[in-house]
Design a protein around this motif. Sequence first.
Motif, short mmCIF file in Angstrom:
data_model
loop_
_atom_site.label_atom_id
_atom_site.label_comp_id
_atom_site.label_asym_id
_atom_site.label_seq_id
_atom_site.Cartn_x
_atom_site.Cartn_y
_atom_site.Cartn_z
N TRP A 21 9.84 6.45 -12.46
CA TRP A 21 9.67 5.59 -11.29
C TRP A 21 9.40 4.17 -11.75
O TRP A 21 8.73 3.95 -12.76
N ARG A 22 9.96 3.20 -11.00
CA ARG A 22 9.71 1.78 -11.25
C ARG A 22 9.18 1.14 -9.97
O ARG A 22 9.63 1.46 -8.88
N PHE A 23 8.28 0.21 -10.13
CA PHE A 23 7.67 -0.46 -8.99
C PHE A 23 8.68 -1.35 -8.28
O PHE A 23 9.47 -2.06 -8.90
N SER A 24 8.64 -1.31 -6.96
CA SER A 24 9.42 -2.21 -6.13
C SER A 24 8.52 -2.68 -5.00
O SER A 24 8.06 -1.88 -4.19
N VAL A 80 -5.31 3.93 -12.18
CA VAL A 80 -4.64 5.19 -11.83
C VAL A 80 -5.73 6.18 -11.43
O VAL A 80 -6.43 6.73 -12.27
N ALA A 81 -5.89 6.37 -10.12
CA ALA A 81 -6.90 7.27 -9.58
C ALA A 81 -6.26 8.63 -9.28
O ALA A 81 -5.05 8.81 -9.42
N GLN A 82 -7.07 9.57 -8.83
CA GLN A 82 -6.55 10.90 -8.52
C GLN A 82 -5.67 10.91 -7.30
O GLN A 82 -4.69 11.65 -7.24
N ASP A 83 -6.00 10.08 -6.31
CA ASP A 83 -5.28 10.13 -5.05
C ASP A 83 -4.20 9.06 -4.91
O ASP A 83 -3.36 9.12 -4.01
N ALA A 84 -4.18 8.07 -5.81
CA ALA A 84 -3.21 6.98 -5.72
C ALA A 84 -3.27 6.13 -6.98
O ALA A 84 -4.18 6.26 -7.80
N VAL A 85 -2.29 5.25 -7.11
CA VAL A 85 -2.27 4.26 -8.20
C VAL A 85 -2.42 2.88 -7.56
O VAL A 85 -1.77 2.57 -6.55
N TRP A 86 -3.28 2.05 -8.17
CA TRP A 86 -3.56 0.72 -7.65
C TRP A 86 -3.13 -0.32 -8.67
O TRP A 86 -3.34 -0.15 -9.88
N ALA A 87 -2.52 -1.40 -8.19
CA ALA A 87 -2.11 -2.50 -9.05
C ALA A 87 -2.46 -3.83 -8.38
O ALA A 87 -2.42 -3.95 -7.15
N TYR A 88 -2.78 -4.81 -9.21
CA TYR A 88 -3.16 -6.14 -8.75
C TYR A 88 -2.44 -7.12 -9.66
O TYR A 88 -2.52 -7.00 -10.88
N LEU A 135 -3.16 -6.67 -3.67
CA LEU A 135 -3.57 -5.35 -4.15
C LEU A 135 -2.58 -4.35 -3.58
O LEU A 135 -2.37 -4.30 -2.36
N ALA A 136 -1.94 -3.57 -4.45
CA ALA A 136 -0.94 -2.61 -4.02
C ALA A 136 -1.43 -1.19 -4.28
O ALA A 136 -2.02 -0.90 -5.32
N ARG A 137 -1.17 -0.32 -3.32
CA ARG A 137 -1.47 1.11 -3.45
C ARG A 137 -0.17 1.89 -3.48
O ARG A 137 0.67 1.76 -2.57
N ILE A 138 0.01 2.71 -4.52
CA ILE A 138 1.19 3.56 -4.64
C ILE A 138 0.74 5.00 -4.41
O ILE A 138 -0.05 5.54 -5.19
N GLY A 139 1.20 5.61 -3.34
CA GLY A 139 0.81 6.97 -3.02
C GLY A 139 1.57 7.99 -3.84
O GLY A 139 2.50 7.67 -4.59
N HIS A 140 1.19 9.26 -3.69
CA HIS A 140 1.89 10.32 -4.42
C HIS A 140 3.36 10.41 -4.03
O HIS A 140 4.19 10.86 -4.82
N ASP A 141 3.68 9.97 -2.80
CA ASP A 141 5.08 9.96 -2.36
C ASP A 141 5.79 8.68 -2.78
O ASP A 141 6.94 8.45 -2.39
N ARG A 142 5.12 7.83 -3.57
CA ARG A 142 5.62 6.56 -4.10
C ARG A 142 5.78 5.49 -3.02
O ARG A 142 6.43 4.47 -3.23
#
Length: 312
Positions: A183-186, A200-208, A215-222
């Motif tokens: 997967w690549r960020f878009s 990288v948390a258990q329920d989501a990935v966070w990037a700043y 602040l971006a949240r990437i869910g398990h469904d991307r």
Amino acid sequence: MSVPDPIDAELVLDFGKAFPGEAVIAYGFVEHGEPVFLTAPPAFAEVPFARDVGKSGGSFARSQTATPYEATVRSPGPPFTSLEGLTIAHPMVQRLPEGEILIVGSRCYPDERNGCIFSRDGRLVRRLQFGDGIESVQATGTGEIWVSYCDEGVFGNYGWGGGKEPIGSSGLVCFDREGNVVWRFSSPGRGIVDCYVLNVAQDAVWAYYYTDFPLARIGHDRTVREWSTPVQGARALAVSDDFVLLYGSYSDRDQCWLGRLGEGRAKEIGIRRVIGDGAELHAQFSMGRGPWLHLVANGRWWRVDARAAEEA
């Protein structure tokens, strides 16, 4: 001007007492907050961080060390794993499932592999390529390897760019344990120029990331969702429910900005100061995993629970 509220940090480990005679050369933390450290004997402590100086006087980080070095993968208690013959410069360390250990170097030429995976007994299992300009590496309990990139990793350097697209051109990439890109960020916004912070948390990935520092949240469904923030240049973040703690800024390296995620933006609650042993901590290293903010200051590992910041 109001005085920032204090947050008490928990002292978890004194490296000098825990690893006598060893220098800590890399710090890593996993989803549940457990640590993994890479240590080296004093004779090898500076080897991984050598730089080349050009004719113009500029200094450039090496992608590989000139000579192999020895290192040990450690946690606060046993067991530990000895590694020999390492040549990865500017290393980062993470644990993978089944006891595997991941070591990644921050710089990489196109013909190099800057990732090594070792078995729990220290055998080299495979070499992988993650690209140049790596800012952070965080692995999950299922074996996903998330890698964030600085601007040189996004736009290209060390032979990348032009005819060779940088692996990190999207700013954030997820790999599997074999080094395949899954997967690549878009971004729904302007995209990543430099990914300053990864969690990288258990329920989501966070990037700043730069330039606008959303602040971006990437869910398990991307699915990607973004919030604007007023903080520029944070160094780490911790997240608890809809509360976010951003550590550091361009104007104040050690401030903690506490906010709450709303509709499209993070609303400020207040500024906090991290206190340890009665004095403000000035961290040399910081990383967030889930609600935990991990800080290394003066040879000690401290941690802050973002849930405590909510109550401060």
